[in-house]
Enzyme design. Structure first.
Site, PDB file in Angstrom:
ATOM      1  N   SER A  17       0.827  -1.212   0.000  1.00  0.00           N
ATOM      2  CA  SER A  17       0.000   0.000   0.000  1.00  0.00           C
ATOM      3  C   SER A  17       0.860   1.260   0.000  1.00  0.00           C
ATOM      4  O   SER A  17       0.633   2.183  -0.789  1.00  0.00           O
ATOM      5  CB  SER A  17      -0.918   0.011   1.223  1.00  0.00           C
ATOM      6  OG  SER A  17      -1.758  -1.111   1.226  1.00  0.00           O
ATOM      7  N   ARG A  40       8.953  -9.425  -3.761  1.00  0.00           N
ATOM      8  CA  ARG A  40       9.105 -10.855  -4.025  1.00  0.00           C
ATOM      9  C   ARG A  40       7.903 -11.498  -4.693  1.00  0.00           C
ATOM     10  O   ARG A  40       7.943 -12.678  -5.036  1.00  0.00           O
ATOM     11  CB  ARG A  40       9.401 -11.587  -2.719  1.00  0.00           C
ATOM     12  CG  ARG A  40       8.304 -11.472  -1.678  1.00  0.00           C
ATOM     13  CD  ARG A  40       8.689 -12.138  -0.387  1.00  0.00           C
ATOM     14  NE  ARG A  40       7.598 -12.099   0.581  1.00  0.00           N
ATOM     15  CZ  ARG A  40       7.619 -12.694   1.755  1.00  0.00           C
ATOM     16  NH1 ARG A  40       8.676 -13.374   2.113  1.00  0.00           N
ATOM     17  NH2 ARG A  40       6.595 -12.619   2.568  1.00  0.00           N
ATOM     18  N   LYS A 130       4.367  -0.103  17.072  1.00  0.00           N
ATOM     19  CA  LYS A 130       4.539  -1.327  17.858  1.00  0.00           C
ATOM     20  C   LYS A 130       5.993  -1.582  18.229  1.00  0.00           C
ATOM     21  O   LYS A 130       6.288  -2.469  19.041  1.00  0.00           O
ATOM     22  CB  LYS A 130       3.936  -2.504  17.102  1.00  0.00           C
ATOM     23  CG  LYS A 130       2.422  -2.376  16.959  1.00  0.00           C
ATOM     24  CD  LYS A 130       1.843  -3.378  15.998  1.00  0.00           C
ATOM     25  CE  LYS A 130       0.342  -3.137  15.833  1.00  0.00           C
ATOM     26  NZ  LYS A 130       0.030  -1.812  15.230  1.00  0.00           N
ATOM     27  N   SER A 174      -4.780   1.482   3.961  1.00  0.00           N
ATOM     28  CA  SER A 174      -3.748   0.523   3.568  1.00  0.00           C
ATOM     29  C   SER A 174      -4.327  -0.888   3.537  1.00  0.00           C
ATOM     30  O   SER A 174      -5.420  -1.148   4.042  1.00  0.00           O
ATOM     31  CB  SER A 174      -2.582   0.573   4.561  1.00  0.00           C
ATOM     32  OG  SER A 174      -3.006   0.121   5.830  1.00  0.00           O
TER      33      SER A 174
END
Length: 329
Positions: A17, A40, A130, A174
């Protein structure tokens, strides 16, 4: 004009996003000489190529940040790197800890090493709230990555490469955002599950996140950890902005989830300053062998400062949240 203008830029995790929003901004405003998308997933690359109609300024590299040799090849001739690649699901990390360490920690080390070897000028890594006082494995891996990028400046002191980190909270719109999830439940007439009715959160929009990264490249010397100064919101206000008449169900905090979010801990607050007239906080490095100095406009934060979503001095109203949600859908 940004230092990124007319340059060669590589984005790891460039089909996510943030990556898609950054590509659009860069093509429209930075006119890069070359914009390398390193990720990837070949299907996502194909889908993003269709969005941007194979713009000739774009280059596409299939690769994993776990593979340092592939990174080295992709970084040839690159001036600036945005490191957005990461494994991010909190609950998934608890069941797959080795994989999160390989990508978020060892992969970050590979980005650092390969960028120095390739002569990259500046690298900005994306972090998360976080990583501040982490209580779950995902947060712990991101805190480790943050420290690798900040202290990577010591490792690169004899070279020209410099590293900085941006840390922000949840991103509205997102992939994995709660907005489409709540909206789908509301369309079905179902109540909205709230982890705890007392929860508060930091939210940032994708355009804000992109602008923050661009600003960081322009102001960084290396070693900064930037945090946006943004309003908080109550999760219940967010839910009612998405589905005004929805019922709310308190389902309890999930393992590893906080009641309130933190972006600057009290320990980090001792090194924090405010810059750009209150737009950003900078957590300054402890030691800076590469010659870091505080920005000229830096204002120290008060003694004992911490930056938590429940103790913020700025709050979104429900009308403001509704306007943001409308733009994010």
């Amino acid at each position: 004009m940004s230092i990124l203008s007319g340059s060669s830029i590589l984005v790891t995790g460039g089909t996510g996003s943030f990556g898609k929003a950054f590509i659009r901004y860069a093509l429209d405003h930075l006119d890069p000489r070359r914009l390398v998308i390193f990720s990837r997933d070949e299907l996502k690359q194909y889908e993003v190529r269709q969005i941007f109609k194979d713009d000739p300024r774009l280059r596409w590299f299939i690769g994993d940040i776990r593979d340092e040799r592939r990174l080295a090849r992709a970084l040839h001739g690159v001036d600036y790197v945005v490191h957005a690649a990461a494994l991010k699901q909190v609950d998934t990390a608890e069941y797959n800890p080795f994989e999160f360490v390989k990508t978020n920690v060892l992969g970050s080390q590979n980005v650092i090493e390969a960028s120095i070897d390739a002569g990259v000028k500046k690298v900005v890594a994306l972090s998360t709230d976080k990583a501040s006082s982490p209580i779950n494995l995902y947060g712990a891996t991101k805190l480790t990555a943050d420290k690798l990028f900040i202290t990577g400046n010591h490792y690169a002191a004899a070279y020209d490469t410099r590293f900085a980190v941006v840390r922000y909270g949840n991103v509205m719109g997102s992939r994995g955002s709660v907005i489409p999830f709540f909206k789908a439940l509301g369309d079905q007439g179902k109540p909205l599950p709230i982890t705890d009715l007392r929860c508060t959160r930091f939210f940032i929009t994708l355009p804000q996140a992109v602008q923050m990264v661009v600003d960081t490249f322009d102001l960084m010397q290396g070693g900064e950890l930037l945090v946006p100064r943004i309003p908080s919101m109550k999760v219940t206000d967010l839910a009612h902005a998405i589905v005004p008449d929805a019922g709310l169900v308190d389902v309890g905090l999930r393992p590893g989830e906080k009641l309130h979010e933190e972006m600057i801990s009290p320990e980090e607050g001792r090194r924090a300053v405010v810059v750009q007239d209150g737009k950003y906080f900078i957590i300054q490095p402890d030691l800076a062998s590469w010659g870091y100095t505080a920005p000229a406009d830096a204002v120290p934060v008060p003694e004992g400062f911490a930056y938590r979503s429940d103790a913020n001095d700025q709050w979104y109203t429900r009308d403001e949240i509704a306007a943001i949600v409308e733009s994010a859908i």
